[in-house]
Design an enzyme around this catalytic site. Structure first.
Site, PDB file in Angstrom:
ATOM      1  N   ARG A  78     -72.849 -68.632 -73.469  1.00 17.44           N
ATOM      2  CA  ARG A  78     -73.872 -69.246 -72.623  1.00 17.44           C
ATOM      3  C   ARG A  78     -75.221 -69.409 -73.320  1.00 17.44           C
ATOM      4  O   ARG A  78     -76.227 -68.837 -72.912  1.00 17.44           O
ATOM      5  CB  ARG A  78     -74.049 -68.443 -71.327  1.00 17.44           C
TER       6      ARG A  78
ATOM      7  N   ASP B 144     -66.729 -71.304 -60.528  1.00 15.21           N
ATOM      8  CA  ASP B 144     -67.168 -70.136 -59.744  1.00 15.21           C
ATOM      9  C   ASP B 144     -66.166 -69.742 -58.654  1.00 15.21           C
ATOM     10  O   ASP B 144     -66.373 -68.736 -57.974  1.00 15.21           O
ATOM     11  CB  ASP B 144     -68.542 -70.416 -59.105  1.00 15.21           C
TER      12      ASP B 144
ATOM     13  N   LYS C 271     -77.085 -69.888 -53.312  1.00 15.18           N
ATOM     14  CA  LYS C 271     -77.825 -69.103 -54.309  1.00 15.18           C
ATOM     15  C   LYS C 271     -78.244 -69.978 -55.486  1.00 15.18           C
ATOM     16  O   LYS C 271     -79.397 -69.966 -55.907  1.00 15.18           O
ATOM     17  CB  LYS C 271     -76.948 -67.958 -54.842  1.00 15.18           C
ATOM     18  N   ASN C 272     -77.272 -70.748 -56.025  1.00 11.67           N
ATOM     19  CA  ASN C 272     -77.562 -71.490 -57.247  1.00 11.67           C
ATOM     20  C   ASN C 272     -78.609 -72.569 -57.041  1.00 11.67           C
ATOM     21  O   ASN C 272     -79.267 -72.986 -57.985  1.00 11.67           O
ATOM     22  CB  ASN C 272     -76.273 -72.106 -57.813  1.00 11.67           C
TER      23      ASN C 272
ATOM     24  N   ARG D 168     -75.738 -59.773 -56.303  1.00  8.67           N
ATOM     25  CA  ARG D 168     -76.539 -60.863 -56.865  1.00  8.67           C
ATOM     26  C   ARG D 168     -76.330 -62.141 -56.064  1.00  8.67           C
ATOM     27  O   ARG D 168     -77.254 -62.939 -55.943  1.00  8.67           O
ATOM     28  CB  ARG D 168     -76.121 -61.135 -58.319  1.00  8.67           C
TER      29      ARG D 168
HETATM   30  C1  UD1 Z   1     -74.425 -72.876 -63.464  1.00  8.11           C
HETATM   31  C2  UD1 Z   1     -74.226 -71.917 -62.316  1.00  8.11           C
HETATM   32  C3  UD1 Z   1     -72.961 -71.097 -62.518  1.00  8.11           C
HETATM   33  C4  UD1 Z   1     -71.768 -72.018 -62.769  1.00  8.11           C
HETATM   34  C5  UD1 Z   1     -72.068 -73.020 -63.885  1.00  8.11           C
HETATM   35  C6  UD1 Z   1     -70.978 -74.062 -64.056  1.00  8.11           C
HETATM   36  C7  UD1 Z   1     -76.466 -71.358 -61.607  1.00  8.11           C
HETATM   37  C8  UD1 Z   1     -77.511 -70.308 -61.481  1.00  8.11           C
HETATM   38  N1  UD1 Z   1     -75.348 -71.004 -62.237  1.00  8.11           N
HETATM   39  O1  UD1 Z   1     -74.599 -72.083 -64.635  1.00  8.11           O
HETATM   40  O2  UD1 Z   1     -72.762 -70.300 -61.363  1.00  8.11           O
HETATM   41  O3  UD1 Z   1     -70.656 -71.245 -63.144  1.00  8.11           O
HETATM   42  O4  UD1 Z   1     -73.299 -73.725 -63.593  1.00  8.11           O
HETATM   43  O5  UD1 Z   1     -70.758 -74.735 -62.873  1.00  8.11           O
HETATM   44  O6  UD1 Z   1     -76.633 -72.465 -61.117  1.00  8.11           O
HETATM   45  N2  UD1 Z   1     -73.907 -74.420 -72.411  1.00  8.11           N
HETATM   46  C9  UD1 Z   1     -74.278 -74.504 -73.727  1.00  8.11           C
HETATM   47  N3  UD1 Z   1     -75.597 -74.720 -74.031  1.00  8.11           N
HETATM   48  C10 UD1 Z   1     -76.562 -74.837 -73.066  1.00  8.11           C
HETATM   49  C11 UD1 Z   1     -76.174 -74.761 -71.719  1.00  8.11           C
HETATM   50  C12 UD1 Z   1     -74.841 -74.544 -71.414  1.00  8.11           C
HETATM   51  O7  UD1 Z   1     -73.432 -74.400 -74.632  1.00  8.11           O
HETATM   52  O8  UD1 Z   1     -77.744 -75.022 -73.417  1.00  8.11           O
HETATM   53  C13 UD1 Z   1     -72.477 -74.223 -72.066  1.00  8.11           C
HETATM   54  C14 UD1 Z   1     -72.187 -72.919 -71.336  1.00  8.11           C
HETATM   55  O9  UD1 Z   1     -71.997 -71.858 -72.239  1.00  8.11           O
HETATM   56  C15 UD1 Z   1     -70.939 -73.279 -70.559  1.00  8.11           C
HETATM   57  C16 UD1 Z   1     -71.130 -74.757 -70.229  1.00  8.11           C
HETATM   58  O10 UD1 Z   1     -72.126 -75.222 -71.126  1.00  8.11           O
HETATM   59  O11 UD1 Z   1     -69.801 -73.130 -71.366  1.00  8.11           O
HETATM   60  C17 UD1 Z   1     -71.578 -75.049 -68.799  1.00  8.11           C
HETATM   61  O12 UD1 Z   1     -72.694 -74.270 -68.501  1.00  8.11           O
HETATM   62  P1  UD1 Z   1     -73.799 -74.716 -67.447  1.00  8.11           P
HETATM   63  O13 UD1 Z   1     -73.277 -75.840 -66.620  1.00  8.11           O
HETATM   64  O14 UD1 Z   1     -75.077 -74.909 -68.161  1.00  8.11           O
HETATM   65  O15 UD1 Z   1     -73.886 -73.411 -66.559  1.00  8.11           O
HETATM   66  P2  UD1 Z   1     -75.175 -72.736 -65.956  1.00  8.11           P
HETATM   67  O16 UD1 Z   1     -76.177 -73.776 -65.573  1.00  8.11           O
HETATM   68  O17 UD1 Z   1     -75.594 -71.620 -66.834  1.00  8.11           O
END
Ligand code: UD1
Length: 420
Positions: A122, A307, A22-23, A399
């Site tokens: 997030r 996850d 999915k991701n 989802r």
């Molecule tokens: C992706 C995955 C999700 C997984 C996560 C971590 C998808 C659709 N989702 O989510 O299933 O749990 O990676 O492996 O691929 N953060 C910030 N600022 C930003 C971006 C992120 O502070 O601009 C923080 C987030 O709040 C979190 C951490 O960074 O605490 C990691 O998030 P991130 O790796 O970006 O997760 P996603 O890409 O949203």
């Protein structure tokens, strides 16, 4: 609204074919915006999130043909809009990643700030900083990001202060058509990043080093169409492997990349299940006897995936001893704990740690899915519990898990979907 009803206490026996990730799939779908030529994705999972992304792309003018089976055709020959409205983006956070490709294609875009799972704040600050490094001017107005790169996108050196999967992918999607060289430091190394880079490179992009902390991209002026198979879903595979270890039995998973779950297999083995691997399959076997408590902490890849944290916790609820589970990625990802406690689990949450004292038995109960992966942990717990478990708010599950009740039902689980 649907709920899942499980009559627990029966082992799982059988084979489960794992779907495409999915991701990865939802980011690969965004790739179509970078070219006026058709894109064909195979090994596509059929999920609510891929349908949400298709809905957003259609709104932008992309022709989406989801057809039957596991193929999807996307054609963004012409775009009719570069605005991604709140109603479509809020359904799935990752759809925010259309911002960079829309700017690359059109020079400007208006994209709503995202919603998504309720697992911590997030924010998207890293995404926006990366865009600014590429020369994009950004305004935030009424919940929307209004972005324009009047002089065109320019390659940049970006050092992420911490690892973000989404921001790394977004930067990749934007840099491929930027002028000059981009270097991403402290990039995420997840298999989904490699999948995205492989797809973009097959379209003519020049990405070097995906899967390592430093990725270098030399911008090109045009990308062509592509035919790309989505990488197998390591989270779906890990979820069924953990469910088999929790409920007991013998389950073979096929169509996996076993090397993508290198952090999971030793922990399942330490907990007392037998793990037999080859490159594309795994057999998980557990007979009678209690599981053993094992500590775990989540980390960015190649560490243990956040996850799978909830599903691992469901297994530890039944282990002999105390397991300490530490969540390092998201600050609020223990919402499944009170639900597991309703089934008789003994869990104390202290900040980022959950202390799980194994109990001899879980008992079926009405519980509520709180986010996508947490729902899977409640199902695994329900399979191992005595009596009936009703998991509400199943839309979270839909989802990200393709036909979960069918896949588990084929392994002998007594599981059904009902209207609430
Ligand atoms: C992706 C995955 C999700 C997984 C996560 C971590 C998808 C659709 N989702 O989510 O299933 O749990 O990676 O492996 O691929 N953060 C910030 N600022 C930003 C971006 C992120 O502070 O601009 C923080 C987030 O709040 C979190 C951490 O960074 O605490 C990691 O998030 P991130 O790796 O970006 O997760 P996603 O890409 O949203």
């Amino acid at each position: 609204m649907d709920k899942i009803v499980i009559e627990g206490g029966f082992p799982l026996n059988g084979e489960i074919a794992i779907s495409g990730a999915k991701n990865s799939a939802i980011k690969l779908m965004a790739v179509c915006l970078l070219t006026d030529q058709p894109i064909k994705l195979t090994n596509m999972p059929r999920l609510r999130d891929t349908r949400s992304m298709a809905g957003l792309l259609e709104h932008l003018g992309v022709q989406v043909d989801a057809g039957e089976g596991d193929e999807m055709l996307l054609n963004a020959e012409t775009l009719s809009s570069t605005t991604a409205p709140y109603d479509l983006v809020r359904k799935m956070r990752a759809s925010f990643n259309v911002l960079g490709p829309l700017i690359a294609r059109n020079g400007s875009a208006k994209v709503s700030l995202p919603g998504g799972c309720a697992i911590g704040a997030r924010p998207v600050d890293l995404h926006l900083k990366a865009m600014e490094s590429f020369g994009v001017k950004i305004k935030l107005e009424e919940g929307y990001v209004i972005a324009a790169a009047n002089g065109g996108l320019k390659g940049a050196e970006i050092t992420f202060p911490f690892i973000s999967v989404g921001a790394t992918e977004h930067a990749l999607l934007t840099a491929v058509l930027a002028k000059g060289e981009t270097v991403l430091n402290n990039a995420a190394r997840e298999p989904e990043i490699i999948d995205l880079a492989n797809c973009l490179n097959a379209m003519g992009a020049k990405i070097f080093g995906a899967g390592r902390s430093q990725i270098t991209i030399t911008g090109v002026s045009k990308l062509s169409g592509v035919n790309h198979a989505v990488v197998p879903d390591r989270i779906e595979a890990g979820t069924y492997a953990l469910a088999a270890a929790t409920a007991g039995g013998s389950v073979r998973l096929t169509n996996i990349r076993s090397d993508h779950l290198g952090s999971l297999w030793p922990l399942i083995a330490q907990a007392g299940a037998k793990v037999s691997l080859d490159e594309t399959t795994v057999l998980i076997e557990r007979g009678g006897g209690r599981l053993k408590a094992v500590d775990m902490e989540t980390q960015a890849y190649p560490g243990f995936p956040t996850d799978l944290q909830a599903q691992f916790m469901a297994m530890m609820c039944l282990a002999d001893g105390t397991s300490i589970i530490r969540e390092n990625i998201f600050e609020n990802r223990f919402m499944h704990c009170p639900e597991l406690s309703r089934m008789g689990a003994d869990i104390d949450v202290r900040g980022r740690e959950a202390i799980v004292r194994g109990v001899k038995e879980l008992k079926g109960a009405p519980v509520m899915a709180t986010d996508l992966r947490a729902s899977a942990s409640l199902i695994a717990a329900g399979l191992a519990a005595s009596g009936e478990t009703h998991v509400g708010r199943v839309y979270h599950l839909d989802r990200g898990f393709e036909r979960i009740e069918v896949k588990l039902g084929n392994c002998g689980a007594r599981i059904r979907r009902e209207k609430e």
